[in-house]
Design a protein around this motif. Structure first.
Motif, PDB file in Angstrom:
ATOM      1  N   ALA A  75     -18.310  20.916 -39.711  1.00 52.12           N
ATOM      2  CA  ALA A  75     -18.695  20.090 -39.640  1.00 52.12           C
ATOM      3  C   ALA A  75     -19.980  19.924 -39.023  1.00 52.12           C
ATOM      4  N   GLU A  76     -21.078  18.803 -39.166  1.00 50.48           N
ATOM      5  CA  GLU A  76     -22.583  19.012 -39.179  1.00 50.48           C
ATOM      6  C   GLU A  76     -23.164  18.809 -38.098  1.00 50.48           C
ATOM      7  N   TYR A  77     -24.079  18.922 -37.835  1.00 46.78           N
ATOM      8  CA  TYR A  77     -25.368  19.040 -36.574  1.00 46.78           C
ATOM      9  C   TYR A  77     -26.579  19.404 -37.117  1.00 46.78           C
ATOM     10  N   ARG A  78     -27.065  18.394 -35.739  1.00 43.33           N
ATOM     11  CA  ARG A  78     -28.767  18.191 -36.202  1.00 43.33           C
ATOM     12  C   ARG A  78     -28.634  19.714 -35.848  1.00 43.33           C
ATOM     13  N   PHE A  79     -30.368  20.019 -35.882  1.00 43.57           N
ATOM     14  CA  PHE A  79     -30.581  21.739 -35.045  1.00 43.57           C
ATOM     15  C   PHE A  79     -32.473  21.633 -35.217  1.00 43.57           C
ATOM     16  N   ARG A  80     -32.182  22.985 -33.996  1.00 40.38           N
ATOM     17  CA  ARG A  80     -33.526  23.328 -33.696  1.00 40.38           C
ATOM     18  C   ARG A  80     -33.554  25.117 -33.533  1.00 40.38           C
ATOM     19  N   LEU A  81     -34.436  25.192 -34.449  1.00 31.68           N
ATOM     20  CA  LEU A  81     -34.626  27.084 -34.265  1.00 31.68           C
ATOM     21  C   LEU A  81     -36.223  27.368 -34.240  1.00 31.68           C
ATOM     22  N   GLU A  82     -36.555  28.266 -33.654  1.00 28.37           N
ATOM     23  CA  GLU A  82     -38.270  28.607 -33.757  1.00 28.37           C
ATOM     24  C   GLU A  82     -38.008  29.881 -33.987  1.00 28.37           C
ATOM     25  N   PHE A 141     -38.152  25.215 -37.000  1.00 26.05           N
ATOM     26  CA  PHE A 141     -37.123  24.294 -38.549  1.00 26.05           C
ATOM     27  C   PHE A 141     -36.265  23.181 -37.744  1.00 26.05           C
ATOM     28  N   ASP A 142     -36.258  22.110 -37.838  1.00 23.58           N
ATOM     29  CA  ASP A 142     -35.586  20.960 -37.367  1.00 23.58           C
ATOM     30  C   ASP A 142     -34.960  20.010 -38.378  1.00 23.58           C
ATOM     31  N   GLY A 143     -33.274  19.997 -38.533  1.00 23.67           N
ATOM     32  CA  GLY A 143     -32.945  19.728 -39.633  1.00 23.67           C
ATOM     33  C   GLY A 143     -31.330  19.350 -39.259  1.00 23.67           C
ATOM     34  N   VAL A 144     -30.663  19.565 -40.205  1.00 18.93           N
ATOM     35  CA  VAL A 144     -29.154  19.410 -40.407  1.00 18.93           C
ATOM     36  C   VAL A 144     -28.363  20.295 -41.018  1.00 18.93           C
ATOM     37  N   LEU A 145     -27.419  21.543 -40.007  1.00 15.58           N
ATOM     38  CA  LEU A 145     -26.685  22.339 -40.669  1.00 15.58           C
ATOM     39  C   LEU A 145     -25.310  22.062 -40.779  1.00 15.58           C
ATOM     40  N   GLN A 146     -24.166  22.427 -41.678  1.00 12.57           N
ATOM     41  CA  GLN A 146     -23.363  22.337 -41.766  1.00 12.57           C
ATOM     42  C   GLN A 146     -22.501  23.610 -41.673  1.00 12.57           C
ATOM     43  N   GLY A 168     -39.054  34.519 -26.859  1.00 12.49           N
ATOM     44  CA  GLY A 168     -38.915  33.063 -26.910  1.00 12.49           C
ATOM     45  C   GLY A 168     -38.047  32.885 -27.922  1.00 12.49           C
ATOM     46  N   LEU A 169     -38.161  33.750 -29.120  1.00 17.13           N
ATOM     47  CA  LEU A 169     -37.807  32.593 -30.673  1.00 17.13           C
ATOM     48  C   LEU A 169     -36.532  33.873 -31.166  1.00 17.13           C
ATOM     49  N   GLY A 170     -35.795  32.724 -32.051  1.00 15.93           N
ATOM     50  CA  GLY A 170     -34.267  32.908 -32.886  1.00 15.93           C
ATOM     51  C   GLY A 170     -32.818  32.185 -32.151  1.00 15.93           C
ATOM     52  N   LEU A 171     -33.880  31.204 -30.808  1.00 18.92           N
ATOM     53  CA  LEU A 171     -32.589  30.496 -30.254  1.00 18.92           C
ATOM     54  C   LEU A 171     -32.402  28.954 -30.797  1.00 18.92           C
ATOM     55  N   LEU A 172     -31.163  29.320 -31.312  1.00 18.22           N
ATOM     56  CA  LEU A 172     -30.589  27.907 -32.440  1.00 18.22           C
ATOM     57  C   LEU A 172     -29.475  27.029 -31.550  1.00 18.22           C
ATOM     58  N   SER A 173     -30.129  25.765 -31.341  1.00 16.90           N
ATOM     59  CA  SER A 173     -29.545  24.604 -30.572  1.00 16.90           C
ATOM     60  C   SER A 173     -29.255  23.931 -31.541  1.00 16.90           C
ATOM     61  N   VAL A 174     -27.838  23.069 -30.895  1.00 16.84           N
ATOM     62  CA  VAL A 174     -27.407  22.095 -32.125  1.00 16.84           C
ATOM     63  C   VAL A 174     -26.960  20.874 -31.238  1.00 16.84           C
ATOM     64  N   SER A 175     -26.934  20.076 -31.795  1.00 18.89           N
ATOM     65  CA  SER A 175     -26.428  19.071 -31.537  1.00 18.89           C
ATOM     66  C   SER A 175     -26.029  17.746 -32.121  1.00 18.89           C
ATOM     67  N   ARG A 176     -24.628  16.289 -31.747  1.00 18.82           N
ATOM     68  CA  ARG A 176     -24.067  16.130 -32.840  1.00 18.82           C
ATOM     69  C   ARG A 176     -24.782  15.368 -33.125  1.00 18.82           C
TER      70      ARG A 176
END
Length: 176
Positions: A75-82, A141-146, A168-176
């Motif tokens: 599956a592919e998701y948009r992500f954000r990671l600081e 980092f903002d992008g797309v992951l698989q 406050g670093l290291g939280l990986l957030s994903v969304s469709r």
């Protein structure tokens, strides 16, 4: 923002951990990210509203554990990671990776360990995070992951990536 105080106030919102464990943040799965004026907070247990410091409130919360069950390999998701993008050399100290090529290598290496690959991304250096234990070089980092390895990926979503999680670093957030 005073990251030491923010970390202390966030942990104050949770029940006392038996024995006052030094790694209570990790054991409760507490990760957060500052997206001013909001602090996104993720944890394995809910914060206790009556323990919130003055000036804090819960704007909303939801159980996301069911979302983890819907994640599939491939599956592919948009992500954000600081993240604190750094390396250690022979002196044992952390050194910032300020060059884009180094940041890309760091992200792709961490992604592989974390059960995903990066398909596309953009990177933005953030202001230095100053804390009692020093300063942290951070990149958003903002992008797309698989997803490549489901179990490792879900562990990463709950455990975070890299150093500086208490700030406050290291939280990986994903969304469709």
């Amino acid at each position: 923002a005073d990251r030491d105080l923010l970390h202390k106030n966030i942990l104050a919102m949770f029940p006392d951990y038996p024995g006052g464990a030094k790694n209570a943040r990790e054991l409760m799965g507490v990760l957060f990210r500052v997206e001013a004026p909001i602090v996104l907070l993720q944890s394995q247990i809910a914060p206790v509203a009556t323990r919130m410091p003055a000036g804090y409130r819960i704007g909303g919360s939801k159980d996301i554990s069911a979302s983890y069950l819907s994640i599939r390999d491939g599956a592919e998701y948009r992500f954000r990671l600081e993240a604190n993008v750094c390396y250690r050399n022979g002196d044992g100290k952390r050194h910032a990776l300020s060059e884009p090529d180094g940041q890309e290598r760091w992200l792709k290496r961490r992604a592989e360990r974390a059960g995903f690959s990066v398909l596309d991304y953009g990177a933005e250096e953030l202001p230095l995070i100053r804390a009692r234990r020093g300063q942290f070089f951070a990149v958003r980092f903002d992008g797309v992951l698989q997803v490549k390895a489901l179990e490792r990926f879900v562990d990463t979503l709950t455990g975070g990536i890299g150093q500086g999680k208490v700030y406050g670093l290291g939280l990986l957030s994903v969304s469709r």
